[in-house]
Design an enzyme around this catalytic site. Structure first.
Site, PDB file in Angstrom:
ATOM      1  CG  ASP A  29      -1.856   0.490   1.256  1.00 52.15           C
ATOM      2  OD1 ASP A  29      -2.381   0.762   0.100  1.00 52.15           O
ATOM      3  OD2 ASP A  29      -2.599   0.935   1.866  1.00 52.15           O
ATOM      4  N   GLY A  30       0.107   2.235  -0.476  1.00 54.49           N
ATOM      5  CA  GLY A  30       1.052   3.729  -0.662  1.00 54.49           C
ATOM      6  C   GLY A  30       1.541   3.984  -1.561  1.00 54.49           C
ATOM      7  N   GLY A  32       0.128   5.459  -4.467  1.00 50.36           N
ATOM      8  CA  GLY A  32      -0.218   6.593  -5.313  1.00 50.36           C
ATOM      9  C   GLY A  32       0.171   7.635  -4.353  1.00 50.36           C
ATOM     10  CG  HIS A  46      -0.328   2.452  -8.997  1.00 49.87           C
ATOM     11  ND1 HIS A  46      -0.282   1.300  -7.693  1.00 49.87           N
ATOM     12  CD2 HIS A  46      -1.551   2.389  -9.681  1.00 49.87           C
ATOM     13  CE1 HIS A  46      -1.096   1.974  -7.266  1.00 49.87           C
ATOM     14  NE2 HIS A  46      -2.374   2.818  -8.800  1.00 49.87           N
ATOM     15  CG  LEU A 140       9.241 -17.131  -3.404  1.00 42.95           C
ATOM     16  CD1 LEU A 140       9.443 -16.433  -2.253  1.00 42.95           C
ATOM     17  CD2 LEU A 140       9.640 -16.083  -3.223  1.00 42.95           C
ATOM     18  NE  ARG A 197      -3.314  -1.706   4.673  1.00 46.56           N
ATOM     19  CZ  ARG A 197      -4.736  -1.649   3.978  1.00 46.56           C
ATOM     20  NH1 ARG A 197      -5.421  -2.534   4.329  1.00 46.56           N
ATOM     21  NH2 ARG A 197      -5.009  -0.589   3.042  1.00 46.56           N
ATOM     22  CB  SER A 205      -8.202  -3.957   2.561  1.00 47.32           C
ATOM     23  OG  SER A 205      -7.325  -3.298   3.226  1.00 47.32           O
ATOM     24  CD  GLU A 216       2.430 -13.162  15.676  1.00 45.87           C
ATOM     25  OE1 GLU A 216       2.361 -11.835  16.162  1.00 45.87           O
ATOM     26  OE2 GLU A 216       1.924 -13.512  16.705  1.00 45.87           O
TER      27      GLU A 216
HETATM   28  C1  FPP Z   1      -2.537   0.353  -2.882  1.00 45.90           C
HETATM   29  O1  FPP Z   1      -1.396   1.263  -3.421  1.00 45.90           O
HETATM   30  C2  FPP Z   1      -1.676  -0.552  -4.586  1.00 45.90           C
HETATM   31  C3  FPP Z   1      -2.903  -1.307  -5.323  1.00 45.90           C
HETATM   32  C4  FPP Z   1      -3.639  -0.675  -5.048  1.00 45.90           C
HETATM   33  C5  FPP Z   1      -1.535  -1.996  -6.279  1.00 45.90           C
HETATM   34  C6  FPP Z   1      -0.381  -2.701  -5.986  1.00 45.90           C
HETATM   35  C7  FPP Z   1       0.063  -2.344  -7.026  1.00 45.90           C
HETATM   36  C8  FPP Z   1       1.536  -2.532  -6.876  1.00 45.90           C
HETATM   37  C9  FPP Z   1       2.915  -2.476  -6.600  1.00 45.90           C
HETATM   38  C10 FPP Z   1       2.163  -2.984  -8.658  1.00 45.90           C
HETATM   39  C11 FPP Z   1       2.810  -3.817  -9.454  1.00 45.90           C
HETATM   40  C12 FPP Z   1       2.732  -5.064  -8.876  1.00 45.90           C
HETATM   41  C13 FPP Z   1       1.875  -6.137  -9.823  1.00 45.90           C
HETATM   42  C14 FPP Z   1       1.709  -7.477  -9.680  1.00 45.90           C
HETATM   43  C15 FPP Z   1       2.471  -5.761 -11.027  1.00 45.90           C
HETATM   44  P1  FPP Z   1      -2.275   2.870  -3.775  1.00 45.90           P
HETATM   45  O2  FPP Z   1      -2.541   2.725  -4.741  1.00 45.90           O
HETATM   46  O3  FPP Z   1      -3.955   2.196  -2.942  1.00 45.90           O
HETATM   47  O4  FPP Z   1      -2.730   4.331  -2.986  1.00 45.90           O
HETATM   48  P2  FPP Z   1      -2.882   4.901  -1.779  1.00 45.90           P
HETATM   49  O5  FPP Z   1      -3.134   3.956  -0.046  1.00 45.90           O
HETATM   50  O6  FPP Z   1      -1.139   5.403  -0.734  1.00 45.90           O
HETATM   51  O7  FPP Z   1      -3.495   5.680  -2.610  1.00 45.90           O
END
Ligand code: FPP
Length: 254
Positions: A29-30, A32, A46, A140, A197, A205, A216
């Protein structure tokens, strides 16, 4: 027949020689916020998130972790703006296309969990080709949670279990935990020991809600694009300091 109820039989041996974690699951997460903090479009976050994923897969492999499950796209992520959804789908496709050879050469096995029927056919085909190519790899296992939601998984599993019983002419009820677990997407995957997370949010979520019952949880403020081997090692260090009791009590000298 064991005299113990099912959950107690699932307790790990007291003298586990490998400290683990054997299975790490990550809510990445994070992205954006990482991009917006720099005045960049969310999609750049992303894109950098894929680089963090590559670092993490390598680190997990080096550290001898058996399973790494990543939340790449949830059943709820379809609600994002269409341009962001199609960017995320494109990233996943390119990740599988570009990285598959290296993953295979590194003895990584690829698996998908999530609703395959609701997955765009081109992505499903790519992931299934990756699963087929890497099925005998033994280092893995990289589990890609795509179009995944825990509630959706549990409902799909229940429907499949009941349909199988109906087809076999077996009474539908009662069902046990083991019966249902055998129909989850993760039927042959051990439960995660450690669930991380990133980005400081304190939620599951809808991720692995059945499987994470005794995981954990480690929440780190690091935003996913900044995640690296040091951040993974810090989470593992925190995990190793935890006292896992699985609802029981520690054996004490009397
Ligand atoms: C959350 O960040 C991330 C996602 C919804 C998508 C996760 C995807 C990637 C890490 C890209 C790479 C993955 C693959 C498998 C190619 P957010 O957009 O919710 O960030 P925010 O909470 O800061 O808005």
């Amino acid at each position: 027949m064991s005299p113990y109820p099912e959950p107690l039989r699932q307790l790990p041996a007291a003298s586990d020689p490998a400290p683990g974690p054997h299975h790490v699951a990550i809510i990445m997460d994070g992205n954006g916020r990482w991009a917006q903090a720099r005045g960049w479009p969310r999609t750049e976050g992303h894109r950098r998130g894929v680089e963090a994923l590559r670092r993490t897969v390598r680190a997990a492999s080096d550290l001898g972790i058996g399973y790494l499950t990543i939340f790449s796209f949830s059943t709820e992520n379809w609600r994002r703006p269409p341009t962001e959804v199609s960017f995320l789908l494109g990233l996943l496709k390119r990740f599988v296309q570009n990285d598959l050879a290296e993953l295979h050469a590194s003895n990584v096995r690829v698996r998908m969990i999530g609703d395959r029927d609701g997955t765009p056919p081109d992505i499903r085909e790519l992931i299934e080709q990756a699963e087929h190519l890497t099925r005998d790899n033994t280092a893995l296992t990289l589990v890609i949670a795509f179009n995944y939601g825990a509630r959706d998984e549990i409902v799909r599993a229940t429907n499949r279990l009941l349909a199988a019983r109906a087809a076999a002419g077996v009474a539908p009820l009662p069902i046990s935990e083991a019966d249902l677990a055998a129909y989850l997407d993760t039927a042959d995957i051990p439960d995660p020991d450690l669930l991380i997370r990133t980005s400081g949010e304190l939620r599951l979520s809808n991720f692995l809600m059945w499987q994470a019952a005794y995981s954990e949880l480690v929440f780190t403020p690091v935003l996913w694009p900044d995640f690296d081997r040091a951040a993974l090692e810090a989470a593992i260090h925190e995990y190793r300091g935890r006292d896992r009791r699985f609802g029981a009590v520690k054996q004490q000298a009397v």
